[in-house]
Design a protein around this motif. Structure first.
Motif, PDB file in Angstrom:
ATOM      1  N   ASN A  69       0.554  -1.196   0.037  1.00 45.06           N
ATOM      2  CA  ASN A  69      -0.117   0.024  -0.009  1.00 45.06           C
ATOM      3  C   ASN A  69       0.852   1.297  -0.064  1.00 45.06           C
ATOM      4  OD1 ASN A  69      -2.547   1.503   0.464  1.00 45.06           O
ATOM      5  ND2 ASN A  69      -1.836   2.203   2.485  1.00 45.06           N
ATOM      6  N   ASN A  70       0.460   2.154  -0.803  1.00 47.15           N
ATOM      7  CA  ASN A  70       1.050   3.514  -0.828  1.00 47.15           C
ATOM      8  C   ASN A  70       0.259   4.534   0.146  1.00 47.15           C
ATOM      9  OD1 ASN A  70       3.479   3.212  -2.579  1.00 47.15           O
ATOM     10  ND2 ASN A  70       1.835   3.012  -4.195  1.00 47.15           N
ATOM     11  N   ARG A  71       1.009   5.231   0.974  1.00 45.43           N
ATOM     12  CA  ARG A  71       0.287   6.265   1.978  1.00 45.43           C
ATOM     13  C   ARG A  71       0.878   7.744   1.548  1.00 45.43           C
ATOM     14  NH1 ARG A  71       2.985   4.192   7.334  1.00 45.43           N
ATOM     15  NH2 ARG A  71       1.267   5.940   8.311  1.00 45.43           N
ATOM     16  N   LEU A  72      -0.048   8.246   1.546  1.00 50.36           N
ATOM     17  CA  LEU A  72       0.153   9.812   1.380  1.00 50.36           C
ATOM     18  C   LEU A  72      -0.594  10.790   2.154  1.00 50.36           C
ATOM     19  CD1 LEU A  72       0.053   9.903  -2.522  1.00 50.36           C
ATOM     20  CD2 LEU A  72       2.182  10.168  -1.075  1.00 50.36           C
ATOM     21  N   LEU A  73      -0.280  11.474   3.245  1.00 50.99           N
ATOM     22  CA  LEU A  73      -0.830  12.322   4.094  1.00 50.99           C
ATOM     23  C   LEU A  73      -1.406  13.701   3.597  1.00 50.99           C
ATOM     24  CD1 LEU A  73       1.373  11.530   7.460  1.00 50.99           C
ATOM     25  CD2 LEU A  73      -0.958  10.728   6.858  1.00 50.99           C
ATOM     26  N   GLY A  74      -2.489  14.059   4.079  1.00 51.66           N
ATOM     27  CA  GLY A  74      -2.946  15.471   3.467  1.00 51.66           C
ATOM     28  C   GLY A  74      -4.099  15.878   4.427  1.00 51.66           C
ATOM     29  N   THR A  75      -4.306  16.954   3.806  1.00 51.00           N
ATOM     30  CA  THR A  75      -5.783  17.596   4.260  1.00 51.00           C
ATOM     31  C   THR A  75      -7.036  17.658   3.496  1.00 51.00           C
ATOM     32  OG1 THR A  75      -4.273  18.958   5.930  1.00 51.00           O
ATOM     33  CG2 THR A  75      -6.581  19.893   5.535  1.00 51.00           C
ATOM     34  N   VAL A  76      -8.060  17.602   3.858  1.00 54.70           N
ATOM     35  CA  VAL A  76      -9.465  17.622   2.841  1.00 54.70           C
ATOM     36  C   VAL A  76      -9.739  18.965   2.763  1.00 54.70           C
ATOM     37  CG1 VAL A  76     -11.505  16.725   2.663  1.00 54.70           C
ATOM     38  CG2 VAL A  76     -10.180  15.284   3.858  1.00 54.70           C
ATOM     39  N   GLU A  77      -9.690  19.333   1.504  1.00 53.84           N
ATOM     40  CA  GLU A  77      -9.952  20.619   1.054  1.00 53.84           C
ATOM     41  C   GLU A  77     -11.661  20.742   0.696  1.00 53.84           C
ATOM     42  OE1 GLU A  77      -6.150  22.865  -0.499  1.00 53.84           O
ATOM     43  OE2 GLU A  77      -7.447  22.145  -2.084  1.00 53.84           O
ATOM     44  N   ALA A  78     -11.990  19.715   0.055  1.00 56.97           N
ATOM     45  CA  ALA A  78     -13.518  19.870  -0.564  1.00 56.97           C
ATOM     46  C   ALA A  78     -14.122  18.354  -0.199  1.00 56.97           C
ATOM     47  CB  ALA A  78     -13.591  20.268  -1.983  1.00 56.97           C
ATOM     48  N   VAL A  79     -15.283  18.205  -0.083  1.00 55.91           N
ATOM     49  CA  VAL A  79     -16.072  17.044  -0.637  1.00 55.91           C
ATOM     50  C   VAL A  79     -17.226  17.151  -1.436  1.00 55.91           C
ATOM     51  CG1 VAL A  79     -17.073  15.117   0.783  1.00 55.91           C
ATOM     52  CG2 VAL A  79     -15.583  16.336   1.897  1.00 55.91           C
ATOM     53  N   ASP A  80     -17.298  16.257  -2.262  1.00 55.12           N
ATOM     54  CA  ASP A  80     -18.339  16.322  -3.323  1.00 55.12           C
ATOM     55  C   ASP A  80     -18.803  15.092  -3.550  1.00 55.12           C
ATOM     56  OD1 ASP A  80     -20.054  16.877  -5.412  1.00 55.12           O
ATOM     57  OD2 ASP A  80     -18.418  17.050  -6.811  1.00 55.12           O
TER      58      ASP A  80
ATOM     59  N   ASP B 160     -14.039   9.238  -0.651  1.00 54.22           N
ATOM     60  CA  ASP B 160     -14.180   9.706   0.639  1.00 54.22           C
ATOM     61  C   ASP B 160     -14.554   8.686   1.415  1.00 54.22           C
ATOM     62  OD1 ASP B 160     -14.283  10.537   3.036  1.00 54.22           O
ATOM     63  OD2 ASP B 160     -15.602  12.541   2.512  1.00 54.22           O
ATOM     64  N   VAL B 161     -13.608   7.740   2.214  1.00 53.54           N
ATOM     65  CA  VAL B 161     -14.083   6.492   2.830  1.00 53.54           C
ATOM     66  C   VAL B 161     -14.251   6.899   4.394  1.00 53.54           C
ATOM     67  CG1 VAL B 161     -13.396   4.393   3.507  1.00 53.54           C
ATOM     68  CG2 VAL B 161     -12.943   5.000   1.203  1.00 53.54           C
ATOM     69  N   ARG B 162     -13.279   7.483   4.857  1.00 53.48           N
ATOM     70  CA  ARG B 162     -13.237   7.572   6.231  1.00 53.48           C
ATOM     71  C   ARG B 162     -12.666   8.911   6.999  1.00 53.48           C
ATOM     72  NH1 ARG B 162     -11.715   2.914  10.685  1.00 53.48           N
ATOM     73  NH2 ARG B 162     -12.888   4.027  12.437  1.00 53.48           N
ATOM     74  N   THR B 163     -13.024  10.149   6.367  1.00 46.69           N
ATOM     75  CA  THR B 163     -12.570  11.266   6.737  1.00 46.69           C
ATOM     76  C   THR B 163     -13.376  12.099   7.684  1.00 46.69           C
ATOM     77  OG1 THR B 163     -13.604  12.484   4.915  1.00 46.69           O
ATOM     78  CG2 THR B 163     -11.476  11.597   4.323  1.00 46.69           C
ATOM     79  N   THR B 164     -12.909  13.058   8.289  1.00 47.20           N
ATOM     80  CA  THR B 164     -13.677  13.945   9.268  1.00 47.20           C
ATOM     81  C   THR B 164     -14.363  15.070   8.409  1.00 47.20           C
ATOM     82  OG1 THR B 164     -11.710  15.056   9.889  1.00 47.20           O
ATOM     83  CG2 THR B 164     -12.439  12.956  11.125  1.00 47.20           C
ATOM     84  N   GLY B 165     -14.158  15.294   7.140  1.00 43.51           N
ATOM     85  CA  GLY B 165     -14.683  16.139   6.540  1.00 43.51           C
ATOM     86  C   GLY B 165     -13.744  17.283   6.047  1.00 43.51           C
ATOM     87  N   VAL B 166     -14.176  18.558   5.498  1.00 45.16           N
ATOM     88  CA  VAL B 166     -13.333  19.743   5.419  1.00 45.16           C
ATOM     89  C   VAL B 166     -12.528  20.269   6.189  1.00 45.16           C
ATOM     90  CG1 VAL B 166     -13.242  21.929   4.251  1.00 45.16           C
ATOM     91  CG2 VAL B 166     -14.812  20.339   3.346  1.00 45.16           C
TER      92      VAL B 166
ATOM     93  N   GLN C 125     -19.367  11.287  -3.026  1.00 38.54           N
ATOM     94  CA  GLN C 125     -18.642  10.051  -2.651  1.00 38.54           C
ATOM     95  C   GLN C 125     -16.831  10.640  -2.655  1.00 38.54           C
ATOM     96  OE1 GLN C 125     -20.060   6.918  -4.564  1.00 38.54           O
ATOM     97  NE2 GLN C 125     -21.138   6.178  -2.763  1.00 38.54           N
ATOM     98  N   GLU C 126     -16.666  11.692  -3.402  1.00 40.07           N
ATOM     99  CA  GLU C 126     -15.293  11.852  -3.426  1.00 40.07           C
ATOM    100  C   GLU C 126     -14.757  13.090  -2.842  1.00 40.07           C
ATOM    101  OE1 GLU C 126     -14.305  12.057  -7.849  1.00 40.07           O
ATOM    102  OE2 GLU C 126     -14.919  10.005  -8.268  1.00 40.07           O
ATOM    103  N   CYS C 127     -13.306  13.359  -2.662  1.00 38.14           N
ATOM    104  CA  CYS C 127     -12.885  14.383  -1.790  1.00 38.14           C
ATOM    105  C   CYS C 127     -11.563  14.929  -2.425  1.00 38.14           C
ATOM    106  CB  CYS C 127     -12.804  14.107  -0.555  1.00 38.14           C
ATOM    107  SG  CYS C 127     -11.425  12.952  -0.159  1.00 38.14           S
ATOM    108  N   ARG C 128     -11.394  16.064  -2.488  1.00 36.08           N
ATOM    109  CA  ARG C 128     -10.050  16.775  -3.063  1.00 36.08           C
ATOM    110  C   ARG C 128      -9.029  16.928  -1.641  1.00 36.08           C
ATOM    111  NH1 ARG C 128     -11.666  21.449  -4.710  1.00 36.08           N
ATOM    112  NH2 ARG C 128     -10.746  22.992  -3.389  1.00 36.08           N
ATOM    113  N   VAL C 129      -8.107  16.349  -1.748  1.00 32.59           N
ATOM    114  CA  VAL C 129      -7.154  16.687  -0.628  1.00 32.59           C
ATOM    115  C   VAL C 129      -6.058  17.249  -1.095  1.00 32.59           C
ATOM    116  CG1 VAL C 129      -5.556  15.029   0.807  1.00 32.59           C
ATOM    117  CG2 VAL C 129      -8.057  14.467   0.129  1.00 32.59           C
TER     118      VAL C 129
END
Length: 363
Positions: free
Chosen positions: A243-254, A272-278, A256-260
């Motif tokens: 598995n490849n891991r990349l860390l980031g911050t959620v900028e937008a949720v649309d 967007d599987v298990r985030t806490t939102g924007v 089922q998908e999100c922009r990180v």
């Protein structure tokens, strides 16, 4: 597989503590169907073996109840549970022949000699050891001893067989062969099997379902393909497969998908599987074989620059370690077929993947 709405084995709010303070198994709720091959998978100390030992009767729950075929068994001693057991060290009697070892469970049950011999012959033939019934365990290979232990667990026709890392002492090739043989025996007999291992490949190969344990809790319970393709949290994503891991911050949720926004500044589109939102932190999970090399503009929503650090020829695929988003441990696997991309160390390339293949999980 049988209907799980009528479970053959049920753990009901089971807890286990050895010192009265620390719980090694925490509020376990688990249903196992009749005829199922269920694997308890996890690192050392995760609670999987303790669960197996409680089911066998060698340990008692601190709290909760275990039900076997509709009957509570917490106060039933191990030898009266009618469960077959296979251990990693085989636990064969060295002074007995193979046939005597296999027939021992029938002997202690008072079975007649003719019926006992018939069953021993049948089960030894099943594990392809019918010609070695007169030998002692010391005259057998490790794989043959493992088959004797399995035959002994099956000979009295139990409805449930428990296997505690039974292939751990075998070499790689023999272990893989025994995985397929175990799976075949399970399918032939239809017996319920509960299997403990820390080997993810073993679990993926044989199981109907896998319960992934960590810290005394089932992190995810699902079919092998679901665990690999759709890990529910970052622990499962890391523990099952590469598995490849990349860390980031959620900028937008649309939907089922999100922009990180990755910590490197790159923008990545993900499921967007298990985030806490924007504004929340997330760990992106991406399988190495889902990444394409130089995909071309507009073909995928995620296209990022990468530097090839290492190229390894594996045979059926080419494994490349790349520097991506500031990380130098990003792995890409490309199939080895005519016309595939030839990568060179130090080369600058672009890599791409679909948002649906990149899962935004808990950080």
């Amino acid at each position: 597989m049988a209907d799980i709405t009528d479970p053959f084995v049920r753990f009901m709010d089971v807890q286990k503590s050895y010192d009265g303070e620390t719980l090694v198994v925490k509020n376990l709720q688990l249903d196992i169907a009749k005829g199922e091959f269920l694997t308890l998978l996890g690192p050392s100390g995760s609670g999987k073996t303790t669960c197996l030992m409680m089911l066998a009767g060698f340990e008692s729950p601190t709290h909760g109840e275990i039900i076997l075929d509709g009957v509570p068994i917490s106060n039933v001693p191990p030898h009266k549970r009618g469960i077959g057991m296979v251990f990693q060290n085989y636990a064969l009697f060295p002074h007995m022949s193979v046939a005597e070892n296999v027939g021992y469970p029938l002997k202690v049950r008072g079975m007649g000699r003719d019926e006992m011999h018939r069953r021993v012959r049948r089960v030894l033939d099943m594990v392809e050891l019918g010609h070695l019934g007169g030998r002692r365990p010391a005259q057998l290979s490790g794989g043959q001893q493992q088959r004797v232990a399995l035959a002994r667990a099956l000979v009295f026709e139990p409805a449930l067989v428990l296997l505690d890392e039974p292939l751990g002492a075998l070499d790689k090739n023999l272990r893989e062969q025994m995985q397929y043989e175990l799976k075949h025996i399970h399918e032939t007999l239809g017996v319920t099997m509960v299997y403990v291992t820390h080997d993810q490949t073993e679990a993926l190969t044989m199981s109907d379902r896998i319960a992934v344990f960590d810290d005394g809790i089932i992190q995810q319970l699902a079919a092998p393909s679901t665990l690999y393709e759709e890990p529910g949290n970052s622990f499962v994503a890391q523990f099952i497969g590469e598995n490849n891991r990349l860390l980031g911050t959620v900028e937008a949720v649309d939907g089922q998908e999100c922009r990180v926004r990755a910590d490197s500044g790159d923008v990545i589109h993900a499921l967007d599987v298990r985030t806490t939102g924007v504004g929340g932190r997330t760990e992106l999970s991406l399988r190495p074989e889902r990444v394409s090399i130089n995909p071309g503009a507009g073909t995928t929503p995620n296209i990022l620059p990468a530097e090839v650090l290492e190229v390894i020829y594996v045979g059926d695929h080419i494994r490349s370690r790349m520097k991506v988003c500031g990380h130098d441990d990003f792995i890409v696997k490309v199939p080895n077929w005519a016309g595939h991309v030839h990568l060179r160390q130090g080369e600058q390339v672009e890599i791409g993947w679909f948002a649906s293949d990149c899962r935004a999980l808990d950080a």
